[in-house]
Design a protein around this motif. Sequence first.
Motif, PDB file in Angstrom:
ATOM      1  N   ILE A   5     -63.374  62.975  16.978  1.00 20.00           N
ATOM      2  CA  ILE A   5     -64.171  63.305  15.800  1.00 20.00           C
ATOM      3  C   ILE A   5     -65.528  63.832  16.258  1.00 20.00           C
ATOM      4  O   ILE A   5     -66.252  63.152  16.984  1.00 20.00           O
ATOM      5  CB  ILE A   5     -64.373  62.075  14.902  1.00 20.00           C
ATOM      6  CG1 ILE A   5     -63.019  61.520  14.473  1.00 20.00           C
ATOM      7  CG2 ILE A   5     -65.238  62.419  13.700  1.00 20.00           C
ATOM      8  CD1 ILE A   5     -63.081  60.149  13.851  1.00 20.00           C
ATOM      9  N   SER A   6     -65.859  65.051  15.844  1.00 15.97           N
ATOM     10  CA  SER A   6     -67.158  65.655  16.140  1.00 15.97           C
ATOM     11  C   SER A   6     -67.906  65.832  14.828  1.00 15.97           C
ATOM     12  O   SER A   6     -67.413  66.479  13.906  1.00 15.97           O
ATOM     13  CB  SER A   6     -66.993  67.024  16.795  1.00 15.97           C
ATOM     14  OG  SER A   6     -66.349  66.902  18.037  1.00 15.97           O
ATOM     15  N   ASN A   7     -69.085  65.244  14.748  1.00 15.69           N
ATOM     16  CA  ASN A   7     -69.952  65.418  13.584  1.00 15.69           C
ATOM     17  C   ASN A   7     -71.165  66.232  14.015  1.00 15.69           C
ATOM     18  O   ASN A   7     -71.765  65.944  15.056  1.00 15.69           O
ATOM     19  CB  ASN A   7     -70.433  64.060  13.061  1.00 15.69           C
ATOM     20  CG  ASN A   7     -69.310  63.247  12.487  1.00 15.69           C
ATOM     21  OD1 ASN A   7     -68.690  63.633  11.519  1.00 15.69           O
ATOM     22  ND2 ASN A   7     -69.030  62.110  13.111  1.00 15.69           N
ATOM     23  N   ALA A   9     -57.741  60.008  17.997  1.00 20.56           N
ATOM     24  CA  ALA A   9     -58.576  60.906  17.192  1.00 20.56           C
ATOM     25  C   ALA A   9     -59.842  61.301  17.948  1.00 20.56           C
ATOM     26  O   ALA A   9     -60.479  60.478  18.594  1.00 20.56           O
ATOM     27  CB  ALA A   9     -58.953  60.228  15.887  1.00 20.56           C
ATOM     28  N   GLY A  69     -55.876  68.891  13.059  1.00 18.03           N
ATOM     29  CA  GLY A  69     -57.284  68.715  12.740  1.00 18.03           C
ATOM     30  C   GLY A  69     -57.754  69.601  11.607  1.00 18.03           C
ATOM     31  O   GLY A  69     -56.995  70.389  11.048  1.00 18.03           O
TER      32      GLY A  69
END
Length: 93
Positions: free
Chosen positions: A84-86, A82, A34
């Motif tokens: 995914i952190s936004n 995957a 990551g």
Amino acid sequence: MLYTHDSWSLDLPEGWQVEDEEECTLIYHPEGVGAFQISAFHKESGDITDEDLIDFSEGADILPVEFDHLEGFENIEVEDDAHISNWWLRKGA
């Protein structure tokens, strides 16, 4: 290691790498999984608002978050393998 950008800084653990790209800063560990991508926006007049962050999120399903020095919104997505952190965070302008 303290990494300092134009408007923010981040204390990185040993071994982490930083690459400044045109639209963001990429932070990763070469042997890890990551990466972080950080973009920054500075508002000319007034402070960044929740409405500004909601606009930046472009319609994502967001939830409020609060940290010691920052507040804003997050969106977490899981796609296949995957995670995914936004985060859209603000402090001041």
